[in-house]
Design an enzyme around this catalytic site. Structure first.
Site, short mmCIF file in Angstrom:
data_model
loop_
_atom_site.label_atom_id
_atom_site.label_comp_id
_atom_site.label_asym_id
_atom_site.label_seq_id
_atom_site.Cartn_x
_atom_site.Cartn_y
_atom_site.Cartn_z
N ARG A 170 -0.57 4.67 17.02
CA ARG A 170 -0.97 5.67 16.03
C ARG A 170 -0.73 7.11 16.46
NH1 ARG A 170 0.21 1.98 12.93
NH2 ARG A 170 -1.42 0.73 11.96
N ASP B 120 -7.68 3.16 12.03
CA ASP B 120 -6.39 3.84 11.99
C ASP B 120 -6.45 5.19 11.30
OD1 ASP B 120 -5.04 1.99 13.49
OD2 ASP B 120 -4.51 0.75 11.78
N ASP C 68 0.82 -1.22 0.00
CA ASP C 68 0.00 0.00 0.00
C ASP C 68 0.85 1.27 0.00
OD1 ASP C 68 -2.43 -1.33 0.07
OD2 ASP C 68 -2.56 -1.30 2.25
N SER D 296 -3.99 -9.00 6.65
CA SER D 296 -3.51 -7.64 6.87
C SER D 296 -2.88 -7.62 8.27
CB SER D 296 -4.69 -6.68 6.79
OG SER D 296 -4.34 -5.47 7.39
N1 ARG Z 1 -8.37 -3.71 15.07
C1 ARG Z 1 -7.19 -3.19 15.62
C2 ARG Z 1 -7.31 -1.73 15.89
O1 ARG Z 1 -8.14 -1.09 15.33
C3 ARG Z 1 -5.96 -3.51 14.82
C4 ARG Z 1 -5.91 -2.97 13.44
C5 ARG Z 1 -4.62 -3.38 12.86
N2 ARG Z 1 -4.42 -3.11 11.49
C6 ARG Z 1 -4.14 -4.07 10.59
N3 ARG Z 1 -3.80 -3.69 9.42
N4 ARG Z 1 -4.18 -5.32 10.89
O2 ARG Z 1 -6.60 -1.17 16.67
#
Ligand code: ARG
Length: 415
Positions: free
Chosen positions: A96, A125, A17, A177
């Site tokens: 983040r 995110d 990405d 992912s």
């Molecule tokens: N669901 C989790 C969160 O929102 C993890 C997201 C992680 N991202 C990924 N690309 N797997 O904090």
């Protein structure tokens, strides 16, 4: 003077990405400067620069944020007892705001007018990045190409990458992912999108299958000071070293696998699988120490507030006054949470096997049924007389008058 009017700092992971994002933004007139934030367990660190430049970046840098991440994000969340929906230790969510802050720092240094990230428009995110950047630097433009571009499938990104000679790694055809940092690893998508599917063995990377873990337990003593983990087996360790050591120990014993359906901020329920060995061991140890050092009322308040704290982190509200308020309360509540917890790791479980504290509220002489009991059992009579007073009044005045009498009280029915 270089013309910096169209410079953007991109949070670069080196994956498909963000590599495509570099090129896509470049084609739209941006000079893309890549920033990789090292928040722990960064794979392929050395190749990232080559990959970013090959994709068309004008510059690249990596920032080691591990110590700040552990000290100022992971440990405060641990001390607050923040687990989203009771289970997720928030690894991705905690990283983040720190990455966003670092994007802003680099944007200032680079005199950039924008920052960019590779998040989709369906996840949490994007919210965390955007809201954090808006809080810290309202003047910066935020670009999120993945949210708006025409490359809506992984396959179309791969075709784009090949057409533009962007080097992509073997992971381009991966079905999951991923996001990884010191505090945990998140896996989603692919076969996990069906909640009926048990995670396959290919999902797990940090933890052995508990069935295959050693049959002998391993003990580790975790020292805490004011709620912060400071030592393992008596050896003082800095936060990153301490987390890394527990990551290994926990992983060897299959500790920290979490499989859940969680509620995203954007309203979608989603299947998430996490591996968080260090966070899981530390969290169980911390809870055990708090049970010894906090009063019943403090524990009740904490239980209520930790849910709000977890939501705040999950929902991207780190840079708010409410966060400062809850953080201040947490620090205050942790002032007596000092001591040692002996954890037993065995076949996927991390259990507190022993706990001690110089501030312990546990009194042997009050609890014991053996010699040395100082609790005055005759005072219990007076206590119960007062405690039961409103119960007796209500029973006589209301409940025993019901048609079903005592039977009805005991069944819990209302008629
Ligand atoms: N669901 C989790 C969160 O929102 C993890 C997201 C992680 N991202 C990924 N690309 N797997 O904090």
């Amino acid at each position: 003077m270089p013309n910096r009017s169209k410079r953007v700092v991109l949070a670069y992971s080196g994956g498909l990405d963000t590599s495509v994002v570099v090129r896509w933004l470049t084609e739209r007139g941006w000079e893309v400067y890549c920033l990789t934030a090292d928040v722990g367990f960064l794979e392929a660190g050395a190749e990232l620069e080559t990959r970013a430049l090959a994709a068309g970046a004008v510059g690249f840098e990596m920032r080691d944020l591990r110590d700040e991440f552990a000290r100022s994000f992971c440990f405060p969340a641990l001390m607050a007892g923040a687990l989203y929906e009771g289970r997720y230790p928030l690894a991705t969510a905690l990283a983040r705001p720190l990455i966003a802050k670092s994007l802003v720092d680099v944007a200032r240094e680079q005199q950039a007018t924008a920052v960019a990230h590779g998040c989709t428009g369906k996840g949490n995110d994007q919210v965390r990045f955007d809201v954090s950047v808006q809080a810290l630097a309202p003047d910066l433009q935020i670009l999120a190409p993945v949210r708006e571009w025409e490359l809506t499938t992984r396959q179309s990104e791969i075709i784009y990458a090949n057409a533009h000679s962007i080097p992509i790694t073997a992971s381009a055809d991966k079905q999951y992912s991923l996001d990884e940092n010191l505090w945990g690893r998140a896996v989603e998508a692919g076969p996990l999108e069906d909640p009926w599917n048990e995670p396959g063995n290919d999902v797990w990377e940090w933890t052995v299958n508990p069935e295959d873990a050693p049959d002998q337990p391993q003990y580790v003593e975790i020292g805490f000071e004011h709620g912060r983990p400071i030592s393992l087996d008596g050896e003082a360790l800095d936060p990153v070293a301490l987390i890394t050591r527990l990551h290994e120990l926990g992983g060897q014993h299959g500790v920290g696998r979490i499989d859940m359906v969680e509620d995203r901020l954007v309203g979608i329920k989603s299947r998430e699988v996490y591996e968080a060995p260090a966070a899981t061991v530390l969290s169980a140890a911390h809870i055990a120490l708090e049970s010894l050092t906090l009063s019943k009322q403090q524990l009740r308040i904490k239980h209520r507030l930790m849910q709000d704290y977890a939501d705040l982190i999950y929902d991207g509200l780190w840079y708010t006054a409410m966060h400062q308020d809850l953080a201040a309360l947490t620090l205050s509540m942790q002032r007596h949470v000092t001591g040692v917890v002996r954890m037993r790791l065995l076949k996927g479980q991390a259990v507190a096997a022993g706990v001690q504290s110089p501030n312990s509220l546990y009194r042997y002489s009050l609890a014991t049924y053996d010699e040395g009991d100082v609790f005055n059992q005759t005072s219990a009579v007076g206590f119960i007389d007062i405690w039961g007073l409103p119960v007796r009044v209500q029973a006589q005045q209301q409940l025993l008058q019901q048609p079903g009498g005592p039977e009805q009280i005991s069944s819990g029915r209302i008629e």
